[in-house]
Design a protein around this motif. Sequence first.
Motif, PDB file in Angstrom:
ATOM      1  N   SER A 101       0.828  -1.202   0.000  1.00 40.13           N
ATOM      2  CA  SER A 101       0.000   0.000   0.000  1.00 40.13           C
ATOM      3  C   SER A 101       0.863   1.254   0.000  1.00 40.13           C
ATOM      4  N   PRO A 102       0.516   2.251  -0.828  1.00 40.23           N
ATOM      5  CA  PRO A 102       1.244   3.512  -0.760  1.00 40.23           C
ATOM      6  C   PRO A 102       0.863   4.303   0.486  1.00 40.23           C
ATOM      7  N   HIS A 103      -0.208   3.900   1.181  1.00 41.08           N
ATOM      8  CA  HIS A 103      -0.681   4.547   2.402  1.00 41.08           C
ATOM      9  C   HIS A 103      -0.662   3.519   3.523  1.00 41.08           C
TER      10      HIS A 103
END
Length: 122
Positions: free
Chosen positions: A81-83
């Motif tokens: 996940s980029p977050h």
Amino acid sequence: MARRSEGNKRRRRSDDVAVICGRTDDQEGFQILRRRAKDQPVEMGTLRPLREGKNIDGEVISLKPRADYPFVCDVKVELASPHPERAGVEDAPSGPAQVASEDYRRGWDAVWGRASRAEKMN
């Protein structure tokens, strides 16, 4: 020709496990319970298929159902996940961003002034 031992034939089960609980309200995804590692808490999430042109909200994972329990799946993370705060990472910051810097406070006091000692007592 050498024989393989029984231990080599068995694949080690993943510690990252998901249990499929049911369909989403729109019938396009699944509600899952997931435990990323033995020492991690169980998380609740939604699993949806990838769609061309749609944003990816979270990780891209693949599931491999277990033969003995088909609703229990080993999880393989294909794309992280980029977050990370949305992916259940405990160390991720929570709450709103801190925007009241010292410069901001000095400006506030310059415009609005500080309350006098007498006003604070009342």
